[in-house]
Design an enzyme around this catalytic site. Structure first.
Site, PDB file in Angstrom:
ATOM      1  N   ASP A 134     -20.662   2.679  54.094  1.00  0.00           N
ATOM      2  CA  ASP A 134     -19.986   3.617  53.200  1.00  0.00           C
ATOM      3  C   ASP A 134     -18.825   4.219  53.952  1.00  0.00           C
ATOM      4  O   ASP A 134     -18.987   5.084  54.818  1.00  0.00           O
ATOM      5  CB  ASP A 134     -20.910   4.717  52.669  1.00  0.00           C
ATOM      6  CG  ASP A 134     -20.240   5.436  51.494  1.00  0.00           C
ATOM      7  OD1 ASP A 134     -18.989   5.607  51.558  1.00  0.00           O
ATOM      8  OD2 ASP A 134     -20.907   5.790  50.521  1.00  0.00           O
ATOM      9  N   SER A 193     -10.717  -4.238  52.166  1.00  0.00           N
ATOM     10  CA  SER A 193     -10.611  -4.567  50.746  1.00  0.00           C
ATOM     11  C   SER A 193     -11.445  -3.579  49.940  1.00  0.00           C
ATOM     12  O   SER A 193     -12.159  -3.943  49.014  1.00  0.00           O
ATOM     13  CB  SER A 193     -11.071  -6.008  50.497  1.00  0.00           C
ATOM     14  OG  SER A 193     -10.748  -6.398  49.171  1.00  0.00           O
ATOM     15  N   LEU A 194     -11.341  -2.312  50.344  1.00  0.00           N
ATOM     16  CA  LEU A 194     -12.101  -1.254  49.688  1.00  0.00           C
ATOM     17  C   LEU A 194     -11.290  -0.681  48.556  1.00  0.00           C
ATOM     18  O   LEU A 194     -10.080  -0.496  48.683  1.00  0.00           O
ATOM     19  CB  LEU A 194     -12.407  -0.145  50.699  1.00  0.00           C
ATOM     20  CG  LEU A 194     -13.181  -0.573  51.939  1.00  0.00           C
ATOM     21  CD1 LEU A 194     -13.199   0.535  52.958  1.00  0.00           C
ATOM     22  CD2 LEU A 194     -14.588  -0.982  51.549  1.00  0.00           C
ATOM     23  N   LEU A 235      -5.103  -4.157  51.264  1.00  0.00           N
ATOM     24  CA  LEU A 235      -4.474  -4.543  49.996  1.00  0.00           C
ATOM     25  C   LEU A 235      -3.828  -3.339  49.344  1.00  0.00           C
ATOM     26  O   LEU A 235      -4.457  -2.309  49.155  1.00  0.00           O
ATOM     27  CB  LEU A 235      -5.539  -5.148  49.086  1.00  0.00           C
ATOM     28  CG  LEU A 235      -5.958  -6.534  49.567  1.00  0.00           C
ATOM     29  CD1 LEU A 235      -7.439  -6.737  49.460  1.00  0.00           C
ATOM     30  CD2 LEU A 235      -5.195  -7.605  48.817  1.00  0.00           C
ATOM     31  N   TYR A 241      -0.531  -1.909  46.436  1.00  0.00           N
ATOM     32  CA  TYR A 241      -0.018  -2.168  45.083  1.00  0.00           C
ATOM     33  C   TYR A 241       1.307  -1.428  44.902  1.00  0.00           C
ATOM     34  O   TYR A 241       1.484  -0.336  45.437  1.00  0.00           O
ATOM     35  CB  TYR A 241      -1.059  -1.700  44.048  1.00  0.00           C
ATOM     36  CG  TYR A 241      -0.687  -1.991  42.612  1.00  0.00           C
ATOM     37  CD1 TYR A 241      -0.202  -3.238  42.248  1.00  0.00           C
ATOM     38  CD2 TYR A 241      -0.834  -1.015  41.630  1.00  0.00           C
ATOM     39  CE1 TYR A 241       0.133  -3.499  40.927  1.00  0.00           C
ATOM     40  CE2 TYR A 241      -0.503  -1.270  40.309  1.00  0.00           C
ATOM     41  CZ  TYR A 241      -0.014  -2.523  39.965  1.00  0.00           C
ATOM     42  OH  TYR A 241       0.321  -2.777  38.672  1.00  0.00           O
ATOM     43  N   TYR A 254      -2.051   3.803  36.340  1.00  0.00           N
ATOM     44  CA  TYR A 254      -2.590   3.658  37.694  1.00  0.00           C
ATOM     45  C   TYR A 254      -2.740   5.053  38.281  1.00  0.00           C
ATOM     46  O   TYR A 254      -1.962   5.500  39.111  1.00  0.00           O
ATOM     47  CB  TYR A 254      -1.654   2.795  38.532  1.00  0.00           C
ATOM     48  CG  TYR A 254      -2.297   2.215  39.782  1.00  0.00           C
ATOM     49  CD1 TYR A 254      -3.211   1.166  39.710  1.00  0.00           C
ATOM     50  CD2 TYR A 254      -1.970   2.701  41.051  1.00  0.00           C
ATOM     51  CE1 TYR A 254      -3.784   0.625  40.844  1.00  0.00           C
ATOM     52  CE2 TYR A 254      -2.539   2.167  42.196  1.00  0.00           C
ATOM     53  CZ  TYR A 254      -3.446   1.124  42.077  1.00  0.00           C
ATOM     54  OH  TYR A 254      -4.002   0.587  43.216  1.00  0.00           O
ATOM     55  N   LYS A 310      -2.142   4.594  47.789  1.00  0.00           N
ATOM     56  CA  LYS A 310      -1.455   3.387  48.242  1.00  0.00           C
ATOM     57  C   LYS A 310      -0.195   3.748  49.033  1.00  0.00           C
ATOM     58  O   LYS A 310       0.156   3.057  49.992  1.00  0.00           O
ATOM     59  CB  LYS A 310      -1.114   2.483  47.061  1.00  0.00           C
ATOM     60  CG  LYS A 310      -2.340   1.837  46.403  1.00  0.00           C
ATOM     61  CD  LYS A 310      -3.213   1.084  47.387  1.00  0.00           C
ATOM     62  CE  LYS A 310      -4.349   0.317  46.691  1.00  0.00           C
ATOM     63  NZ  LYS A 310      -5.373  -0.152  47.647  1.00  0.00           N
ATOM     64  N   ARG A 331     -13.973  -6.003  39.697  1.00  0.00           N
ATOM     65  CA  ARG A 331     -14.742  -4.873  39.172  1.00  0.00           C
ATOM     66  C   ARG A 331     -13.906  -3.591  39.176  1.00  0.00           C
ATOM     67  O   ARG A 331     -13.858  -2.854  38.196  1.00  0.00           O
ATOM     68  CB  ARG A 331     -15.984  -4.707  40.041  1.00  0.00           C
ATOM     69  CG  ARG A 331     -16.975  -3.720  39.519  1.00  0.00           C
ATOM     70  CD  ARG A 331     -18.117  -3.581  40.536  1.00  0.00           C
ATOM     71  NE  ARG A 331     -18.950  -2.455  40.187  1.00  0.00           N
ATOM     72  CZ  ARG A 331     -20.038  -2.543  39.441  1.00  0.00           C
ATOM     73  NH1 ARG A 331     -20.404  -3.709  38.964  1.00  0.00           N
ATOM     74  NH2 ARG A 331     -20.745  -1.480  39.161  1.00  0.00           N
TER      75      ARG A 331
HETATM   76  P1  ZID Z   1     -13.491  -4.835  44.148  1.00  0.00           P
HETATM   77  O1  ZID Z   1     -14.217  -3.893  43.288  1.00  0.00           O
HETATM   78  O2  ZID Z   1     -13.867  -6.271  44.104  1.00  0.00           O
HETATM   79  O3  ZID Z   1     -13.560  -4.415  45.680  1.00  0.00           O
HETATM   80  C1  ZID Z   1     -13.662  -3.104  46.133  1.00  0.00           C
HETATM   81  C2  ZID Z   1     -14.915  -2.991  46.982  1.00  0.00           C
HETATM   82  O4  ZID Z   1     -14.936  -1.708  47.622  1.00  0.00           O
HETATM   83  C3  ZID Z   1     -16.205  -3.104  46.174  1.00  0.00           C
HETATM   84  O5  ZID Z   1     -17.008  -4.117  46.765  1.00  0.00           O
HETATM   85  C4  ZID Z   1     -16.856  -1.729  46.349  1.00  0.00           C
HETATM   86  O6  ZID Z   1     -18.258  -1.798  46.399  1.00  0.00           O
HETATM   87  C5  ZID Z   1     -16.281  -1.316  47.690  1.00  0.00           C
HETATM   88  N1  ZID Z   1     -16.328   0.123  47.961  1.00  0.00           N
HETATM   89  C6  ZID Z   1     -15.928   1.150  47.174  1.00  0.00           C
HETATM   90  N2  ZID Z   1     -16.140   2.322  47.790  1.00  0.00           N
HETATM   91  C7  ZID Z   1     -16.673   2.048  48.998  1.00  0.00           C
HETATM   92  C8  ZID Z   1     -17.117   2.837  50.084  1.00  0.00           C
HETATM   93  N3  ZID Z   1     -17.058   4.163  50.051  1.00  0.00           N
HETATM   94  N4  ZID Z   1     -17.620   2.216  51.170  1.00  0.00           N
HETATM   95  C9  ZID Z   1     -17.706   0.873  51.216  1.00  0.00           C
HETATM   96  N5  ZID Z   1     -17.295   0.058  50.223  1.00  0.00           N
HETATM   97  C10 ZID Z   1     -16.797   0.646  49.124  1.00  0.00           C
HETATM   98  O7  ZID Z   1     -11.929  -4.633  43.796  1.00  0.00           O
HETATM   99  P2  ZID Z   1     -10.571  -5.317  44.330  1.00  0.00           P
HETATM  100  O8  ZID Z   1     -10.810  -6.664  44.908  1.00  0.00           O
HETATM  101  O9  ZID Z   1      -9.593  -5.181  43.209  1.00  0.00           O
HETATM  102  O10 ZID Z   1     -10.162  -4.288  45.479  1.00  0.00           O
HETATM  103  C11 ZID Z   1      -9.843  -4.643  46.795  1.00  0.00           C
HETATM  104  C12 ZID Z   1      -8.526  -3.991  47.213  1.00  0.00           C
HETATM  105  O11 ZID Z   1      -7.458  -4.641  46.505  1.00  0.00           O
HETATM  106  C13 ZID Z   1      -8.439  -2.484  46.863  1.00  0.00           C
HETATM  107  O12 ZID Z   1      -7.817  -1.794  47.936  1.00  0.00           O
HETATM  108  C14 ZID Z   1      -7.514  -2.481  45.646  1.00  0.00           C
HETATM  109  O13 ZID Z   1      -6.836  -1.264  45.472  1.00  0.00           O
HETATM  110  C15 ZID Z   1      -6.576  -3.629  46.033  1.00  0.00           C
HETATM  111  N6  ZID Z   1      -5.737  -4.140  44.952  1.00  0.00           N
HETATM  112  C16 ZID Z   1      -6.301  -4.786  43.870  1.00  0.00           C
HETATM  113  C17 ZID Z   1      -5.485  -5.226  42.820  1.00  0.00           C
HETATM  114  C18 ZID Z   1      -6.118  -5.981  41.673  1.00  0.00           C
HETATM  115  O14 ZID Z   1      -5.435  -6.496  40.778  1.00  0.00           O
HETATM  116  N7  ZID Z   1      -7.462  -6.130  41.667  1.00  0.00           N
HETATM  117  C19 ZID Z   1      -4.095  -4.947  42.881  1.00  0.00           C
HETATM  118  C20 ZID Z   1      -3.563  -4.310  44.029  1.00  0.00           C
HETATM  119  C21 ZID Z   1      -4.401  -3.930  45.029  1.00  0.00           C
HETATM  120  C22 ZID Z   1      -3.117  -5.210  41.811  1.00  0.00           C
HETATM  121  O15 ZID Z   1      -2.226  -6.014  42.021  1.00  0.00           O
HETATM  122  N8  ZID Z   1      -3.270  -3.006  38.137  1.00  0.00           N
HETATM  123  C23 ZID Z   1      -2.445  -4.079  38.259  1.00  0.00           C
HETATM  124  C24 ZID Z   1      -2.376  -4.817  39.452  1.00  0.00           C
HETATM  125  C25 ZID Z   1      -3.186  -4.457  40.527  1.00  0.00           C
HETATM  126  C26 ZID Z   1      -4.044  -3.363  40.374  1.00  0.00           C
HETATM  127  C27 ZID Z   1      -4.069  -2.660  39.158  1.00  0.00           C
END
Ligand code: ZID
Length: 197
Positions: free
Chosen positions: A72, A119-120, A137, A139, A149, A157, A190
């Site tokens: 966490d 990737s949190l 990662l 944005y 957002y 970010k 998710r």
């Molecule tokens: P995900 O839910 O698969 O991964 C996030 C993980 O973090 C999950 O496994 C959670 O369990 C874990 N988590 C949360 N809180 C905690 C904690 N306290 N301790 C430990 N683990 C924790 O989501 P994901 O793959 O989208 O996210 C990964 C990274 O990518 C994050 O930093 C996002 O902000 C970033 N990101 C995602 C997107 C996207 O499209 N999914 C974008 C940019 C950045 C993006 O281009 N709208 C349009 C475009 C975009 C986002 C929104």
């Protein structure tokens, strides 16, 4: 081969999983950090083969996750953890899941890592004191207004990008650690679904 720790893998839909697969396909050993409340279901799903199809690598083998660490990232060390969280059933079943403890466990288990992936979706960055590289990662909402957002994510970010610059300077000079953040584009994870994306 390289050893990678990917923080933020709790299913097979997010960026963390996809990055883990790319690194595994390139020959890296994979360690992951999984949010404590999601640990049980993730490990059970892994064990029962629920992810086998998405573990498939280009060469035909399945990605192996050497070890899953409960994590966490909200808490740096045990002193930061409030009593109600400590007592929470979902947390009480696991141990050593604060950032510092996970870093220590990984060090004890493997000595060092080469690659750290952040990737949190909603935790502060984690850090490693070993050589190598780190990536997170980000944005474009850090720089431009993206309606919807919200919840402080755009400022988070912006802070992440600023931290990346400062850390790249500090860690790069002192320890030759490369620190980068990338905007890989939209992925229906998710976390993204949770903000209605
Ligand atoms: P995900 O839910 O698969 O991964 C996030 C993980 O973090 C999950 O496994 C959670 O369990 C874990 N988590 C949360 N809180 C905690 C904690 N306290 N301790 C430990 N683990 C924790 O989501 P994901 O793959 O989208 O996210 C990964 C990274 O990518 C994050 O930093 C996002 O902000 C970033 N990101 C995602 C997107 C996207 O499209 N999914 C974008 C940019 C950045 C993006 O281009 N709208 C349009 C475009 C975009 C986002 C929104």
């Amino acid at each position: 081969g390289k050893r990678a720790f990917i923080a933020g893998v709790a299913d097979d839909n997010g960026y963390g999983w996809a990055i883990a697969k790319s690194l595994a396909a390139a020959g890296a050993e994979i360690l992951v950090g999984t949010w404590v409340p999601a640990l049980n279901i993730f490990e059970t799903s892994l064990r029962r083969g629920k992810f086998d199809e998405s573990r498939l690598l280009p060469g035909g083998s399945l990605m192996e996750i050497t070890k899953v660490y409960p994590l966490d990232a909200v808490f740096d060390n045990p002193e930061d953890v409030p009593e109600d969280v400590k007592a929470n059933k979902r947390y009480a079943g696991s141990s050593k899941w604060t950032v510092q403890e996970v870093a220590e466990s990984v060090k004890q288990d493997y000595g060092s890592i080469d690659i750290l992936v952040h990737s949190l979706a909603n935790g502060p960055e984690i850090s490693a004191d070993t050589g190598g590289s780190s990536i997170s990662l980000t944005y474009i909402a850090s720089e431009r207004i993206i309606p919807g957002y919200g919840g402080g994510m755009s400022s988070a970010k912006a802070a992440l990008e600023s931290d990346t610059r400062v850390l790249a300077f500090e860690a790069g000079r002192k320890n030759r650690i490369r620190v980068n953040t990338i905007s890989a584009g939209p992925l229906r994870s998710r976390a993204a679904k949770a903000i209605g994306f």
